[in-house]
Design a protein around this motif. Structure first.
Motif, mmCIF file in Angstrom:
data_model
loop_
_atom_site.group_PDB
_atom_site.id
_atom_site.type_symbol
_atom_site.label_atom_id
_atom_site.label_comp_id
_atom_site.label_asym_id
_atom_site.label_seq_id
_atom_site.Cartn_x
_atom_site.Cartn_y
_atom_site.Cartn_z
ATOM 1 N N MET A 176 0.930 -1.090 -0.073
ATOM 2 C CA MET A 176 -0.069 -0.019 0.023
ATOM 3 C C MET A 176 0.893 1.294 -0.002
ATOM 4 O O MET A 176 1.788 1.601 0.869
ATOM 5 C CB MET A 176 -0.891 -0.032 1.198
ATOM 6 N N ILE A 177 0.598 2.091 -0.846
ATOM 7 C CA ILE A 177 1.311 3.503 -0.942
ATOM 8 C C ILE A 177 0.138 4.548 -0.850
ATOM 9 O O ILE A 177 -0.870 4.396 -1.852
ATOM 10 C CB ILE A 177 2.296 3.610 -2.019
ATOM 11 N N PHE A 178 0.049 5.515 -0.151
ATOM 12 C CA PHE A 178 -1.003 6.495 0.015
ATOM 13 C C PHE A 178 -0.449 7.777 0.027
ATOM 14 O O PHE A 178 0.561 7.986 0.862
ATOM 15 C CB PHE A 178 -1.733 5.942 1.349
ATOM 16 N N GLN A 179 -0.722 8.652 -0.562
ATOM 17 C CA GLN A 179 -0.458 10.054 -0.229
ATOM 18 C C GLN A 179 -1.308 11.188 -0.424
ATOM 19 O O GLN A 179 -2.320 11.020 -1.107
ATOM 20 C CB GLN A 179 0.942 10.603 -1.129
ATOM 21 N N LYS A 180 -1.547 12.035 0.672
ATOM 22 C CA LYS A 180 -2.571 13.032 0.737
ATOM 23 C C LYS A 180 -1.927 14.429 1.243
ATOM 24 O O LYS A 180 -0.972 14.387 2.126
ATOM 25 C CB LYS A 180 -3.534 12.701 1.646
ATOM 26 N N GLU A 181 -2.437 15.532 0.530
ATOM 27 C CA GLU A 181 -1.841 16.879 1.057
ATOM 28 C C GLU A 181 -3.303 17.612 1.424
ATOM 29 O O GLU A 181 -4.393 17.313 1.240
ATOM 30 C CB GLU A 181 -1.641 17.852 -0.494
ATOM 31 N N PHE A 182 -2.867 18.059 2.678
ATOM 32 C CA PHE A 182 -3.881 18.735 3.576
ATOM 33 C C PHE A 182 -3.593 19.958 4.281
ATOM 34 O O PHE A 182 -2.287 19.899 4.540
ATOM 35 C CB PHE A 182 -4.680 17.722 4.397
ATOM 36 N N ASN A 183 -4.771 20.589 4.961
ATOM 37 C CA ASN A 183 -4.382 21.713 5.592
ATOM 38 C C ASN A 183 -4.511 21.351 7.129
ATOM 39 O O ASN A 183 -5.440 20.820 7.385
ATOM 40 C CB ASN A 183 -5.153 22.822 5.254
ATOM 41 N N LEU A 184 -3.476 22.010 7.916
ATOM 42 C CA LEU A 184 -3.611 21.937 9.378
ATOM 43 C C LEU A 184 -4.438 23.549 9.726
ATOM 44 O O LEU A 184 -3.857 24.241 9.049
ATOM 45 C CB LEU A 184 -2.477 21.764 10.331
ATOM 46 N N SER A 185 -5.361 23.573 10.394
ATOM 47 C CA SER A 185 -5.972 24.773 10.902
ATOM 48 C C SER A 185 -4.999 25.748 11.180
ATOM 49 O O SER A 185 -3.900 25.261 11.878
ATOM 50 C CB SER A 185 -7.145 24.442 11.920
ATOM 51 N N GLY A 186 -5.406 26.955 10.832
ATOM 52 C CA GLY A 186 -4.445 27.998 11.377
ATOM 53 C C GLY A 186 -4.238 28.354 12.941
ATOM 54 O O GLY A 186 -5.395 28.119 13.697
ATOM 55 N N ARG A 187 -3.176 28.854 13.333
ATOM 56 C CA ARG A 187 -2.756 28.897 14.772
ATOM 57 C C ARG A 187 -2.090 30.067 14.872
ATOM 58 O O ARG A 187 -1.213 30.520 14.264
ATOM 59 C CB ARG A 187 -2.340 27.674 15.430
ATOM 60 N N GLY A 188 -1.973 30.601 16.182
ATOM 61 C CA GLY A 188 -1.070 31.802 16.444
ATOM 62 C C GLY A 188 0.514 30.972 16.897
ATOM 63 O O GLY A 188 0.500 29.801 16.803
ATOM 64 N N ARG A 189 1.423 31.783 17.160
ATOM 65 C CA ARG A 189 2.546 31.422 17.349
ATOM 66 C C ARG A 189 2.511 30.372 18.638
ATOM 67 O O ARG A 189 1.737 30.524 19.568
ATOM 68 C CB ARG A 189 3.640 32.329 17.979
ATOM 69 N N GLY A 190 3.362 29.264 18.613
ATOM 70 C CA GLY A 190 3.573 28.230 19.551
ATOM 71 C C GLY A 190 3.672 26.877 19.251
ATOM 72 O O GLY A 190 3.789 26.549 17.906
ATOM 73 N N PHE A 191 3.722 26.075 20.001
ATOM 74 C CA PHE A 191 3.842 24.640 19.765
ATOM 75 C C PHE A 191 2.662 24.068 20.276
ATOM 76 O O PHE A 191 1.862 23.855 21.089
ATOM 77 C CB PHE A 191 5.120 24.010 20.732
ATOM 78 N N HIS A 192 1.994 23.342 19.146
ATOM 79 C CA HIS A 192 0.519 22.946 18.937
ATOM 80 C C HIS A 192 0.468 21.286 18.495
ATOM 81 O O HIS A 192 1.028 20.980 17.499
ATOM 82 C CB HIS A 192 -0.145 23.633 17.983
ATOM 83 N N LEU A 193 0.010 20.877 19.573
ATOM 84 C CA LEU A 193 -0.165 19.315 19.617
ATOM 85 C C LEU A 193 -1.112 19.100 18.478
ATOM 86 O O LEU A 193 -2.383 19.511 18.547
ATOM 87 C CB LEU A 193 -0.644 18.629 20.647
ATOM 88 N N VAL A 194 -0.658 18.425 17.416
ATOM 89 C CA VAL A 194 -1.867 18.176 16.016
ATOM 90 C C VAL A 194 -1.862 16.620 15.866
ATOM 91 O O VAL A 194 -2.418 16.352 14.721
ATOM 92 C CB VAL A 194 -1.257 18.899 14.825
ATOM 93 N N THR A 195 -1.380 15.515 16.751
ATOM 94 C CA THR A 195 -1.635 14.296 16.365
ATOM 95 C C THR A 195 -2.799 13.912 15.875
ATOM 96 O O THR A 195 -3.123 13.215 14.906
ATOM 97 C CB THR A 195 -1.021 13.445 17.588
ATOM 98 N N ASP A 196 -3.931 14.079 16.586
ATOM 99 C CA ASP A 196 -5.248 13.868 16.066
ATOM 100 C C ASP A 196 -5.724 14.385 14.937
ATOM 101 O O ASP A 196 -6.498 13.681 14.022
ATOM 102 C CB ASP A 196 -6.388 13.971 17.396
ATOM 103 N N GLU A 197 -5.348 15.855 14.800
ATOM 104 C CA GLU A 197 -5.782 16.311 13.369
ATOM 105 C C GLU A 197 -5.171 15.696 12.260
ATOM 106 O O GLU A 197 -5.826 15.440 11.129
ATOM 107 C CB GLU A 197 -5.449 17.836 13.613
#
Length: 137
Positions: free
Chosen positions: A1-22
């Motif tokens: 299996m090979i899969f590729q997808k391009e997507f956006n992470l939602s906009g955020r302000g400056r900082g370190f944001h946990l995005v594992t679930d997103e």
């Protein structure tokens, strides 16, 4: 299996944001065994794996990087997009633009206290573009 997808992470302000679930919400079911490759298509943000339990880590990482790479240094030449622009590029260069994460039994094989961070180094962002590639069986 090979899969590729391009997507956006939602906009955020400056900082370190946990995005594992997103990130996981943007992927299909993961293979039994394989690799997930993540790439951020920006030069003023980064991806990082770090502590996912204590939010003080996010605050501390932001403070550390703001102290390491200060705004408005007199030697910056690339300043046309604001005081946060050149420092954002430098911080991104330190952390990096990609991650490789093993997949085992259909799940990301990270440590119990590890999560994926979007490191946003600009004061504002309308979103960040991610390329995810999954290779596995």
């Amino acid at each position: 299996m090979i899969f590729q997808k391009e997507f956006n992470l939602s906009g955020r302000g400056r900082g370190f944001h946990l995005v594992t679930d997103e990130i996981l919400r943007n992927l299909p079911s993961l293979p039994k065994i394989g690799m997930l490759f993540l790439f951020i298509k920006h030069t003023s943000a980064a991806l990082l794996i770090n502590e996912n339990a204590d939010p003080d880590v996010q605050t501390d990482l932001n403070a550390i990087f703001d102290r390491l790479v200060k705004e408005r240094e007199p030697y910056y030449r690339h300043t046309c997009e604001g005081d946060d622009d050149m420092p954002a590029h430098a911080k991104s260069a330190i952390i990096g633009s990609n991650l490789t994460i093993p997949v085992t039994n259909g799940r990301l094989n990270m440590g119990i206290w590890q999560g994926i961070y979007l490191c946003e180094f600009r004061n504002r962002s309308s979103g960040r573009r991610i390329v995810a590639t999954v290779i596995g069986e």
